[in-house]
Design a protein around this motif. Sequence first.
Motif, mmCIF file in Angstrom:
data_model
loop_
_atom_site.group_PDB
_atom_site.id
_atom_site.type_symbol
_atom_site.label_atom_id
_atom_site.label_comp_id
_atom_site.label_asym_id
_atom_site.label_seq_id
_atom_site.Cartn_x
_atom_site.Cartn_y
_atom_site.Cartn_z
ATOM 1 N N TYR A 148 -36.126 32.284 -41.138
ATOM 2 C CA TYR A 148 -34.923 33.122 -41.091
ATOM 3 C C TYR A 148 -34.882 33.997 -39.839
ATOM 4 C CZ TYR A 148 -37.905 36.880 -42.807
ATOM 5 O OH TYR A 148 -38.898 37.804 -42.944
ATOM 6 N N LEU A 149 -35.988 34.051 -39.070
ATOM 7 C CA LEU A 149 -36.015 34.827 -37.830
ATOM 8 C C LEU A 149 -36.122 33.969 -36.580
ATOM 9 C CD1 LEU A 149 -38.342 37.887 -38.546
ATOM 10 C CD2 LEU A 149 -35.881 37.892 -38.216
ATOM 11 N N VAL A 150 -36.786 32.827 -36.688
ATOM 12 C CA VAL A 150 -37.040 31.974 -35.525
ATOM 13 C C VAL A 150 -36.093 30.769 -35.594
ATOM 14 C CG1 VAL A 150 -38.765 30.656 -34.250
ATOM 15 C CG2 VAL A 150 -39.459 32.700 -35.530
ATOM 16 N N PRO A 151 -35.067 30.748 -34.751
ATOM 17 C CA PRO A 151 -34.074 29.669 -34.812
ATOM 18 C C PRO A 151 -34.529 28.419 -34.058
ATOM 19 C CG PRO A 151 -33.444 31.236 -33.138
ATOM 20 C CD PRO A 151 -34.717 31.764 -33.768
ATOM 21 N N LEU A 152 -35.660 27.885 -34.469
ATOM 22 C CA LEU A 152 -36.215 26.722 -33.784
ATOM 23 C C LEU A 152 -36.733 25.726 -34.810
ATOM 24 C CD1 LEU A 152 -37.058 25.450 -31.080
ATOM 25 C CD2 LEU A 152 -39.196 26.730 -31.245
ATOM 26 N N VAL A 153 -36.241 24.497 -34.706
ATOM 27 C CA VAL A 153 -36.678 23.413 -35.578
ATOM 28 C C VAL A 153 -36.985 22.225 -34.678
ATOM 29 C CG1 VAL A 153 -36.112 21.898 -37.526
ATOM 30 C CG2 VAL A 153 -35.178 24.227 -37.434
ATOM 31 N N GLU A 154 -38.196 21.733 -34.788
ATOM 32 C CA GLU A 154 -38.617 20.561 -34.028
ATOM 33 C C GLU A 154 -38.291 19.318 -34.841
ATOM 34 O OE1 GLU A 154 -42.809 19.075 -32.079
ATOM 35 O OE2 GLU A 154 -42.883 20.248 -33.929
ATOM 36 N N LEU A 155 -37.439 18.443 -34.307
ATOM 37 C CA LEU A 155 -37.125 17.187 -34.988
ATOM 38 C C LEU A 155 -38.069 16.115 -34.467
ATOM 39 C CD1 LEU A 155 -33.225 17.188 -35.050
ATOM 40 C CD2 LEU A 155 -34.836 17.924 -36.806
ATOM 41 N N ILE A 156 -38.671 15.374 -35.394
ATOM 42 C CA ILE A 156 -39.687 14.386 -35.044
ATOM 43 C C ILE A 156 -39.265 13.042 -35.615
ATOM 44 C CG2 ILE A 156 -42.145 13.806 -35.172
ATOM 45 C CD1 ILE A 156 -42.279 16.965 -36.125
ATOM 46 N N ARG A 157 -39.119 12.083 -34.740
ATOM 47 C CA ARG A 157 -38.755 10.720 -35.135
ATOM 48 C C ARG A 157 -39.989 9.980 -35.620
ATOM 49 N NH1 ARG A 157 -34.717 7.660 -33.343
ATOM 50 N NH2 ARG A 157 -33.117 8.601 -32.117
ATOM 51 N N GLY A 158 -39.758 9.111 -36.583
ATOM 52 C CA GLY A 158 -40.745 8.111 -36.939
ATOM 53 C C GLY A 158 -40.420 6.856 -36.167
ATOM 54 N N PRO A 159 -41.282 5.836 -36.233
ATOM 55 C CA PRO A 159 -41.018 4.599 -35.498
ATOM 56 C C PRO A 159 -39.695 3.939 -35.893
ATOM 57 C CG PRO A 159 -43.247 4.582 -36.382
ATOM 58 C CD PRO A 159 -42.559 5.806 -36.919
ATOM 59 N N GLU A 160 -39.235 4.165 -37.128
ATOM 60 C CA GLU A 160 -38.009 3.520 -37.601
ATOM 61 C C GLU A 160 -36.864 4.495 -37.854
ATOM 62 O OE1 GLU A 160 -38.655 0.202 -40.434
ATOM 63 O OE2 GLU A 160 -40.749 0.898 -40.387
ATOM 64 N N THR A 161 -37.040 5.769 -37.524
ATOM 65 C CA THR A 161 -35.983 6.753 -37.752
ATOM 66 C C THR A 161 -34.737 6.351 -36.962
ATOM 67 O OG1 THR A 161 -37.639 8.507 -38.003
ATOM 68 C CG2 THR A 161 -35.364 9.192 -37.626
ATOM 69 N N GLY A 162 -33.610 6.341 -37.643
ATOM 70 C CA GLY A 162 -32.363 5.934 -37.012
ATOM 71 C C GLY A 162 -31.760 7.012 -36.138
ATOM 72 N N ASP A 163 -31.065 6.580 -35.101
ATOM 73 C CA ASP A 163 -30.374 7.510 -34.203
ATOM 74 C C ASP A 163 -29.379 8.373 -34.963
ATOM 75 O OD1 ASP A 163 -31.775 6.466 -32.036
ATOM 76 O OD2 ASP A 163 -30.130 5.152 -31.413
ATOM 77 N N GLU A 164 -28.675 7.756 -35.920
ATOM 78 C CA GLU A 164 -27.669 8.499 -36.684
ATOM 79 C C GLU A 164 -28.319 9.605 -37.524
ATOM 80 O OE1 GLU A 164 -24.010 7.703 -39.812
ATOM 81 O OE2 GLU A 164 -25.189 6.013 -39.092
ATOM 82 N N THR A 165 -29.499 9.345 -38.060
ATOM 83 C CA THR A 165 -30.215 10.352 -38.851
ATOM 84 C C THR A 165 -30.564 11.550 -37.979
ATOM 85 O OG1 THR A 165 -31.100 8.672 -40.337
ATOM 86 C CG2 THR A 165 -32.284 10.760 -40.242
ATOM 87 N N VAL A 166 -31.116 11.283 -36.808
ATOM 88 C CA VAL A 166 -31.492 12.368 -35.889
ATOM 89 C C VAL A 166 -30.243 13.122 -35.439
ATOM 90 C CG1 VAL A 166 -32.542 12.918 -33.650
ATOM 91 C CG2 VAL A 166 -33.583 11.183 -35.125
ATOM 92 N N ALA A 167 -29.198 12.401 -35.065
ATOM 93 C CA ALA A 167 -27.970 13.036 -34.592
ATOM 94 C C ALA A 167 -27.334 13.908 -35.678
ATOM 95 C CB ALA A 167 -26.973 11.973 -34.111
ATOM 96 N N THR A 168 -27.365 13.443 -36.912
ATOM 97 C CA THR A 168 -26.792 14.211 -38.023
ATOM 98 C C THR A 168 -27.531 15.530 -38.201
ATOM 99 O OG1 THR A 168 -26.003 12.256 -39.187
ATOM 100 C CG2 THR A 168 -26.324 14.236 -40.508
ATOM 101 N N LEU A 169 -28.849 15.469 -38.259
ATOM 102 C CA LEU A 169 -29.614 16.696 -38.478
ATOM 103 C C LEU A 169 -29.520 17.617 -37.260
ATOM 104 C CD1 LEU A 169 -31.060 18.009 -40.744
ATOM 105 C CD2 LEU A 169 -33.183 16.972 -39.997
ATOM 106 N N GLU A 170 -29.542 17.055 -36.083
ATOM 107 C CA GLU A 170 -29.405 17.868 -34.875
ATOM 108 C C GLU A 170 -28.069 18.602 -34.863
ATOM 109 O OE1 GLU A 170 -28.906 16.051 -30.796
ATOM 110 O OE2 GLU A 170 -30.959 16.846 -30.649
ATOM 111 N N ARG A 171 -26.991 17.904 -35.215
ATOM 112 C CA ARG A 171 -25.663 18.514 -35.265
ATOM 113 C C ARG A 171 -25.633 19.647 -36.279
ATOM 114 N NH1 ARG A 171 -22.076 17.341 -38.941
ATOM 115 N NH2 ARG A 171 -22.977 15.293 -39.372
ATOM 116 N N LEU A 172 -26.205 19.431 -37.442
ATOM 117 C CA LEU A 172 -26.216 20.463 -38.484
ATOM 118 C C LEU A 172 -27.012 21.687 -38.053
ATOM 119 C CD1 LEU A 172 -26.767 18.189 -41.590
ATOM 120 C CD2 LEU A 172 -24.661 19.387 -40.961
ATOM 121 N N LEU A 173 -28.145 21.458 -37.443
ATOM 122 C CA LEU A 173 -29.006 22.572 -37.041
ATOM 123 C C LEU A 173 -28.406 23.383 -35.901
ATOM 124 C CD1 LEU A 173 -32.441 20.775 -37.343
ATOM 125 C CD2 LEU A 173 -31.629 22.665 -38.776
#
Length: 175
Positions: A148-173
């Motif tokens: 709630y104080l540090v506005p930083l989230v590291e997104l980490i892909r797996g070998p099969e993580t889809g681009d759409e999954t990463v883009a969705t979470l990145e957009r939300l964050l």
Amino acid sequence: MSEIRTVAVLGAGTMGHGIAQEWAQAGYRVRCTDASGAVLDAVPERIRQNYRLLENAEAAAPGQADQTLANLSLHTDLGGCVQDADLVIEAMAEDLADKQALFERLDALCPPHTILASNSSSFMPGQLAPSTRRPEKVLGAHYFNPPYLVPLVELIRGPETGDETVATLERLLKG
């Protein structure tokens, strides 16, 4: 990818309650669960304490805790917590076998569109994704403490993580 409306946070301890607070504060319906009833029961008061700190620093308006808590529900049953979640964020103890078993259960309990994220700082998404039939929807979302104080989230892909999954979470964050 469907719109994200409901977020489930699994684990209500140091990281989990803060992650739940962030999503609820942003206006999402948030469900939270924890294996410990005492930890789960403490979530509202912990969030109120966080807001007292923020209010004292003039970083939150009075009454904001009540607005946030109105978006949050506590669940003792995993199935009830995740049944129609669009995003699940796991924030439990760092035990690989437990996390793999949990991701297997989540795969069975969650709708097919649900994104499964782990807050783990020890295990990579590629260690969790094989426990599911949706490896393209599994990723790491490593929050920094306190969320709630540090506005930083590291997104980490797996070998099969889809681009759409990463883009969705990145957009939300970033939202």
